[in-house]
Motif scaffolding. Structure first.
Motif, short mmCIF file in Angstrom:
data_model
loop_
_atom_site.label_atom_id
_atom_site.label_comp_id
_atom_site.label_asym_id
_atom_site.label_seq_id
_atom_site.Cartn_x
_atom_site.Cartn_y
_atom_site.Cartn_z
N SER A 46 -60.55 -35.74 -50.87
CA SER A 46 -60.95 -35.88 -49.48
C SER A 46 -60.03 -36.85 -48.77
CB SER A 46 -62.38 -36.40 -49.39
OG SER A 46 -63.26 -35.52 -50.04
N GLY A 47 -59.78 -36.58 -47.51
CA GLY A 47 -58.96 -37.47 -46.72
C GLY A 47 -58.49 -36.82 -45.45
N TYR A 48 -57.66 -37.55 -44.71
CA TYR A 48 -57.12 -37.06 -43.46
C TYR A 48 -55.82 -36.32 -43.73
CZ TYR A 48 -60.55 -40.03 -41.25
OH TYR A 48 -61.73 -40.59 -40.86
N LEU A 49 -55.72 -35.13 -43.15
CA LEU A 49 -54.53 -34.31 -43.36
C LEU A 49 -53.37 -34.90 -42.58
CD1 LEU A 49 -53.35 -31.75 -44.66
CD2 LEU A 49 -53.93 -30.57 -42.55
N TYR A 76 -60.31 -34.67 -41.00
CA TYR A 76 -60.77 -35.06 -42.33
C TYR A 76 -61.15 -33.80 -43.10
CZ TYR A 76 -63.06 -37.88 -45.89
OH TYR A 76 -63.41 -38.48 -47.06
N PHE A 77 -60.59 -33.64 -44.29
CA PHE A 77 -60.82 -32.44 -45.10
C PHE A 77 -61.34 -32.80 -46.48
CE2 PHE A 77 -57.82 -30.65 -42.10
CZ PHE A 77 -58.24 -29.34 -41.97
N ASP A 78 -62.13 -31.92 -47.04
CA ASP A 78 -62.47 -31.91 -48.47
C ASP A 78 -61.79 -30.66 -49.03
OD1 ASP A 78 -64.14 -34.15 -48.32
OD2 ASP A 78 -65.88 -32.93 -47.79
N LYS A 88 -58.79 -23.85 -51.72
CA LYS A 88 -59.77 -23.60 -50.66
C LYS A 88 -60.15 -24.89 -49.96
CE LYS A 88 -63.61 -23.42 -53.93
NZ LYS A 88 -64.67 -22.63 -54.47
N VAL A 89 -60.59 -24.71 -48.73
CA VAL A 89 -61.09 -25.82 -47.92
C VAL A 89 -62.60 -25.82 -48.07
CG1 VAL A 89 -61.33 -26.74 -45.59
CG2 VAL A 89 -59.19 -25.67 -46.30
N ILE A 90 -63.14 -26.93 -48.57
CA ILE A 90 -64.59 -27.01 -48.74
C ILE A 90 -65.26 -27.39 -47.42
CG2 ILE A 90 -66.44 -28.28 -49.91
CD1 ILE A 90 -64.59 -28.39 -52.34
N SER A 91 -64.73 -28.41 -46.75
CA SER A 91 -65.27 -28.79 -45.44
C SER A 91 -64.20 -29.46 -44.61
CB SER A 91 -66.47 -29.70 -45.60
OG SER A 91 -66.08 -30.98 -46.10
N MET A 92 -64.45 -29.47 -43.30
CA MET A 92 -63.53 -30.07 -42.36
C MET A 92 -64.35 -30.80 -41.31
SD MET A 92 -60.80 -28.19 -39.85
CE MET A 92 -62.07 -27.34 -38.97
N LYS A 93 -63.96 -32.03 -40.99
CA LYS A 93 -64.69 -32.82 -39.97
C LYS A 93 -63.72 -33.26 -38.90
CE LYS A 93 -67.60 -34.62 -43.63
NZ LYS A 93 -67.87 -35.72 -44.49
#
Length: 134
Positions: free
Chosen positions: A47-50, A105-107, A129-134
């Motif tokens: 997790s973190g900022y792309l 922010y992505f997981d 895969k992208v689990i979540s994006m905020k």
């Protein structure tokens, strides 16, 4: 007469030995190649900022990215370093989602291999895969 028969059996035995030896060497080589480049050593979520997602390469155009993780990395001389996760992306749809949302922010779910292949990417970490994006 028996002398020529013995010679033919020795030649046939050597050919069989050579054939089996070559098969064993090929099997060992295939096993090592599979283990190094195709066996999934580990998988997980980061997790973190792309920071970025780019398409680059001289011969093989691959998708690469970098995630900046929260927290502190190892101290460097005179400063603080951030945790960075550099990865490759195989899927076009995952790349397009990351490319259009840089800075968010992505997981990300990833697979880790023992070795990198030039057509798969520059790193041993492959985001699938992208689990979540905020």
């Amino acid at each position: 007469m028996t002398n020529s028969t013995d010679t033919q059996q020795k030649k046939g035995g050597f050919k069989k030995f050579l054939f089996i030896t070559i098969l064993v060497i090929l099997a060992i080589g295939a096993s090592i190649t599979y283990y190094k480049y195709y066996f999934v050593f580990g998988e997980g979520v980061k997790s973190g900022y792309l920071n970025y997602a780019v398409k680059k390469g001289n011969v093989f155009k691959t998708y690469e990215g970098k995630l900046i993780q929260e927290g502190f990395g190892q101290m460097k001389a005179g400063g603080v370093a951030s945790n960075q996760f550099e990865f490759s992306i195989e899927d076009d749809t995952v790349f397009k989602q990351l490319e259009s949302n840089s800075g968010k922010y992505f997981d990300l779910h990833y697979k880790e291999y023992h070795g990198a292949l030039p057509w798969r990417g520059n790193t041993v970490y492959i985001v699938d895969k992208v689990i979540s994006m905020k």
